[in-house]
Structure formats: C-alpha cells, structure tokens
Motif scaffolding. Sequence first.
Motif, PDB file in Angstrom:
ATOM      1  N   UNK A  31      38.496  32.696  69.460  1.00 21.71           N
ATOM      2  CA  UNK A  31      37.587  31.573  69.255  1.00 21.71           C
ATOM      3  C   UNK A  31      37.337  30.813  70.556  1.00 21.71           C
ATOM      4  N   UNK A  32      38.381  30.579  71.343  1.00 22.41           N
ATOM      5  CA  UNK A  32      38.203  29.819  72.587  1.00 22.41           C
ATOM      6  C   UNK A  32      37.356  30.593  73.591  1.00 22.41           C
ATOM      7  N   UNK A 117      22.635  24.270  88.286  1.00 20.92           N
ATOM      8  CA  UNK A 117      22.294  25.289  87.297  1.00 20.92           C
ATOM      9  C   UNK A 117      23.476  25.540  86.370  1.00 20.92           C
ATOM     10  N   UNK A 118      23.321  26.514  85.496  1.00 20.77           N
ATOM     11  CA  UNK A 118      24.346  26.857  84.511  1.00 20.77           C
ATOM     12  C   UNK A 118      25.678  27.197  85.167  1.00 20.77           C
ATOM     13  N   UNK A 119      25.663  27.619  86.435  1.00 22.16           N
ATOM     14  CA  UNK A 119      26.916  27.996  87.104  1.00 22.16           C
ATOM     15  C   UNK A 119      27.857  26.807  87.260  1.00 22.16           C
ATOM     16  N   UNK A 120      27.301  25.584  87.224  1.00 26.41           N
ATOM     17  CA  UNK A 120      28.135  24.380  87.294  1.00 26.41           C
ATOM     18  C   UNK A 120      29.025  24.279  86.052  1.00 26.41           C
ATOM     19  N   UNK A 121      28.582  24.872  84.943  1.00 16.37           N
ATOM     20  CA  UNK A 121      29.312  24.787  83.676  1.00 16.37           C
ATOM     21  C   UNK A 121      30.426  25.820  83.546  1.00 16.37           C
ATOM     22  N   UNK A 122      30.529  26.760  84.488  1.00 20.30           N
ATOM     23  CA  UNK A 122      31.512  27.846  84.364  1.00 20.30           C
ATOM     24  C   UNK A 122      32.944  27.304  84.326  1.00 20.30           C
ATOM     25  N   UNK A 126      35.322  27.503  80.983  1.00 22.79           N
ATOM     26  CA  UNK A 126      36.462  28.430  80.988  1.00 22.79           C
ATOM     27  C   UNK A 126      37.815  27.723  81.042  1.00 22.79           C
ATOM     28  N   UNK A 127      37.818  26.405  81.204  1.00 26.76           N
ATOM     29  CA  UNK A 127      39.095  25.694  81.294  1.00 26.76           C
ATOM     30  C   UNK A 127      39.859  25.727  79.969  1.00 26.76           C
TER      31      UNK A 127
END
Length: 160
Positions: A31-32, A117-122, A126-127
């Motif tokens: 789920x995570x 961009x979306x890469x800032x959210x990686x 993932x944390x």
Amino acid sequence: MTAGTVSARRVRRAVLIRQGVRVVAAAAAVFSVLTAVLILLACFIDDQRIDRDMGSATATVTEVTDRRAAVEFDAGGGRTARPVTGVFYPTGLVEGQRVQVEFRRANPDLVRVSGRSWTVAVVPALSVPAVVVPLAALAYAAASPGVHRAVPRIPRSVPR
C-alpha cells in the motif's frame, strides 16, 4: 479438556496470529509503495496538462499552512485565480511573497511554481515507503516460521 487440546489450540492461535501479522505487514508495504507511485503519477500527469496549455503569471502567496500554500494571480481576461488546493510544489514559500507560476489556461486551479516539476515530489512521496517497507519486512520476518524455534531443553540429570 486435556493438556494436549489446550496446547494444540495455543499453537493454532499462534500460527494464525503470525499469519495475520505477515498479511498486514505485506499489505502495508504494498500500500505504501502503491500510494507513492500514484502520487508521483498524478504529479506527472498534472505537469503534462500544464505544459500542454501553459500560461504564466506573477502570483502572491496569500496563506501558507503545513499542507498547502494558497496563491492569487491574474489568469488573463480579467480573471483572478485563487486555486482551492493551492500551488503545486510550494516548498520554501512564505506569506506575502511574489512568485512566478505556470498554470493551465483552461483550468487555472492547476498551478505550479515556475521552474519546478513532478521531480520535486519524488523525495516526499518515497519517504513513507522508505520507512514502512523496512519495518514491514522486519515484522514479516519476525512472524515467519523458523524464527520462533523452540529452545532445546537440557535434560535433567537422573540420580543414580
């Protein structure tokens, strides 16, 4: 009720508990990871939508909370946009700050800080799996057969 019946029930209960722990641990890990992937996919899709129909403006940050940064900007044609969900990728913004934003002209609620961009959210996405997956693996391993082997008993010495 015999001692054998009680012992068999305890063994069955322990097996069921271990199986339950393994199922919950595996489900939590899956789920995570799935949630993180879906968050990143949503960010990527929103960025693609903005890129295909992009407008840009200077926005004023009107409110910053733990969850979002609200902005206000001129979306063109005399329309002032105040996206309900705030701006995407708001890291480092402070109230009253003026910042360049990129938005989807057809839907100014899709707005991001210019140059992000979306890469800032990686890393944030993932944390959670970075913590949950190892903990789930430990719980799964601890509840697996073979981990709880019986301690061999030392026979008592027999008096002669």
